[in-house]
Design an enzyme around this catalytic site. Structure first.
Site, PDB file in Angstrom:
ATOM      1  N   ASP A  89      28.478  21.199  33.900  1.00 55.09           N
ATOM      2  CA  ASP A  89      29.931  21.121  34.081  1.00 55.09           C
ATOM      3  C   ASP A  89      30.634  20.920  32.736  1.00 55.09           C
ATOM      4  O   ASP A  89      30.032  20.404  31.795  1.00 55.09           O
ATOM      5  CB  ASP A  89      30.226  19.941  35.029  1.00 55.09           C
ATOM      6  CG  ASP A  89      31.631  20.015  35.594  1.00 55.09           C
ATOM      7  OD1 ASP A  89      32.305  21.054  35.442  1.00 55.09           O
ATOM      8  OD2 ASP A  89      32.068  19.012  36.195  1.00 55.09           O
ATOM      9  N   HIS A 117      32.109  29.162  28.469  1.00 59.58           N
ATOM     10  CA  HIS A 117      30.982  29.695  29.254  1.00 59.58           C
ATOM     11  C   HIS A 117      29.956  30.374  28.340  1.00 59.58           C
ATOM     12  O   HIS A 117      28.759  30.283  28.568  1.00 59.58           O
ATOM     13  CB  HIS A 117      31.484  30.674  30.318  1.00 59.58           C
ATOM     14  CG  HIS A 117      32.361  30.009  31.340  1.00 59.58           C
ATOM     15  ND1 HIS A 117      32.047  28.801  31.909  1.00 59.58           N
ATOM     16  CD2 HIS A 117      33.566  30.368  31.879  1.00 59.58           C
ATOM     17  CE1 HIS A 117      33.001  28.444  32.762  1.00 59.58           C
ATOM     18  NE2 HIS A 117      33.937  29.381  32.748  1.00 59.58           N
ATOM     19  N   LEU A 149       7.320  27.190  31.599  1.00 56.83           N
ATOM     20  CA  LEU A 149       8.503  26.632  32.269  1.00 56.83           C
ATOM     21  C   LEU A 149       9.060  27.595  33.313  1.00 56.83           C
ATOM     22  O   LEU A 149       9.235  28.782  33.034  1.00 56.83           O
ATOM     23  CB  LEU A 149       9.604  26.360  31.228  1.00 56.83           C
ATOM     24  CG  LEU A 149      10.940  25.879  31.816  1.00 56.83           C
ATOM     25  CD1 LEU A 149      10.858  24.405  32.206  1.00 56.83           C
ATOM     26  CD2 LEU A 149      12.089  26.099  30.829  1.00 56.83           C
TER      27      LEU A 149
HETATM   28  C1  FPP Z   1      31.220  24.632  34.831  1.00 60.67           C
HETATM   29  O1  FPP Z   1      32.178  24.370  33.850  1.00 60.67           O
HETATM   30  C2  FPP Z   1      30.531  25.839  34.524  1.00 60.67           C
HETATM   31  C3  FPP Z   1      30.472  26.956  35.300  1.00 60.67           C
HETATM   32  C4  FPP Z   1      31.091  27.095  36.616  1.00 60.67           C
HETATM   33  C5  FPP Z   1      29.762  28.132  34.832  1.00 60.67           C
HETATM   34  C6  FPP Z   1      28.465  27.790  34.205  1.00 60.67           C
HETATM   35  C7  FPP Z   1      27.899  28.967  33.589  1.00 60.67           C
HETATM   36  C8  FPP Z   1      27.191  28.931  32.474  1.00 60.67           C
HETATM   37  C9  FPP Z   1      26.883  27.722  31.689  1.00 60.67           C
HETATM   38  C10 FPP Z   1      26.627  30.171  31.980  1.00 60.67           C
HETATM   39  C11 FPP Z   1      25.263  30.336  32.541  1.00 60.67           C
HETATM   40  C12 FPP Z   1      24.827  31.655  32.277  1.00 60.67           C
HETATM   41  C13 FPP Z   1      23.588  32.072  32.347  1.00 60.67           C
HETATM   42  C14 FPP Z   1      23.321  33.427  31.972  1.00 60.67           C
HETATM   43  C15 FPP Z   1      22.473  31.217  32.740  1.00 60.67           C
HETATM   44  P1  FPP Z   1      33.685  24.472  34.272  1.00 60.67           P
HETATM   45  O2  FPP Z   1      34.175  25.837  33.996  1.00 60.67           O
HETATM   46  O3  FPP Z   1      33.825  24.010  35.682  1.00 60.67           O
HETATM   47  O4  FPP Z   1      34.345  23.465  33.290  1.00 60.67           O
HETATM   48  P2  FPP Z   1      35.627  22.572  33.597  1.00 60.67           P
HETATM   49  O5  FPP Z   1      35.222  21.621  34.686  1.00 60.67           O
HETATM   50  O6  FPP Z   1      35.863  21.911  32.303  1.00 60.67           O
HETATM   51  O7  FPP Z   1      36.715  23.503  34.011  1.00 60.67           O
END
Ligand code: FPP
Length: 233
Positions: A12, A29, A123
């Protein structure tokens, strides 16, 4: 040393992290995806066998069209950049979620990652995408009911029998669940699988969740007294 075979992470805070740097949410992201590689390598070095990451929930479709379409393109970018390295490191990629509802190109990339790494024994890097735990349990229950109707399943199966219907059927239970960015919620993630997991909520946003922070989490896990409902010996 207390074993930690399976770590699950709710990644998150990408959006908030990016905003703090004066960048668009999508930059968060992208940094988050790069951090998946960093933490997967660290997990493997620390002897973790299964790392299950929440990349996109069934609720995340509510985000703006642009953000959703950016996240959907990330697996392609990510595996193009890192797949060879993951293969060399012996990682096995596995997906959880309803992949058939993803854009066809995204679905293809994810299936290819599974296919190309299926013989690896290092892993297990598991990515939950278009995943929701209630939905997972519901689909498992429907499948099980069908098997009972077809005479293929015992109407009195036990917990271990039911687990075979979950998307995590080949994984051990989660030992440690980490959520980054300060929020203290489970958000429909692995509800069955975390029944006895230790929970850790860390203030760092996912892109700033460094290998050192991960080590700190594993250390904290080892200091916990896991009793699985029993009493201290
Ligand atoms: C949460 O942060 C994150 C997500 C909903 C997307 C997570 C995706 C990735 C880390 C990329 C993964 C990709 C691969 C290829 C494995 P948020 O956007 O909810 O953050 P916020 O709470 O600050 O708005």
């Amino acid at each position: 040393m207390k074993e930690c075979r399976h770590v699950a992470i709710i990644m998150d805070g990408n959006g908030r992290w990016a905003k703090k740097q004066g960048m668009p949410r999508t930059a968060g992201h992208l940094a988050g995806a790069d951090n998946v590689r960093t933490i997967a390598i660290k997990a493997s070095e620390m002897g973790v066998e299964y790392l299950t990451l929440y990349a996109f929930s069934t609720e995340n479709w509510k985000r703006s069209k642009d953000e959703v379409s950016y996240i959907m393109k990330l697996p392609g970018v990510f595996f193009k950049k890192y797949m060879q390295e993951f293969i060399d490191r012996g990682f096995r990629m596995r997906m959880l979620g309803e992949l058939d509802a993803l854009p066809p190109e995204t679905e293809k990339v994810l299936h290819e990652a599974e296919e190309e790494s299926k013989n690896n024994t290092g892993l297990s890097l598991n990515i939950a995408i278009n995943y929701g735990s209630q939905r997972e349990i519901l689909l498992a229950a429907r499948h099980y009911a069908q098997d009972v109707r077809d005479g293929k399943a015992d109407p009195m199966i036990d917990e271990a029998g039911f687990e075979k219907y979950l998307m995590t059927k080949d994984f051990p239970p989660v030992d440690l669940l980490i959520r980054t960015s300060g929020e203290q919620r489970i958000s429909n993630y692995l509800l069955w699988q975390i029944a006895y997991a230790e929970l850790e909520f860390v203030p760092e946003a996912w892109p700033e969740f460094t290998p050192q922070v991960f080590e700190r989490c594993l250390q904290e896990y080892r200091n916990r007294d896991r009793r699985f409902g029993g009493v201290r010996q």
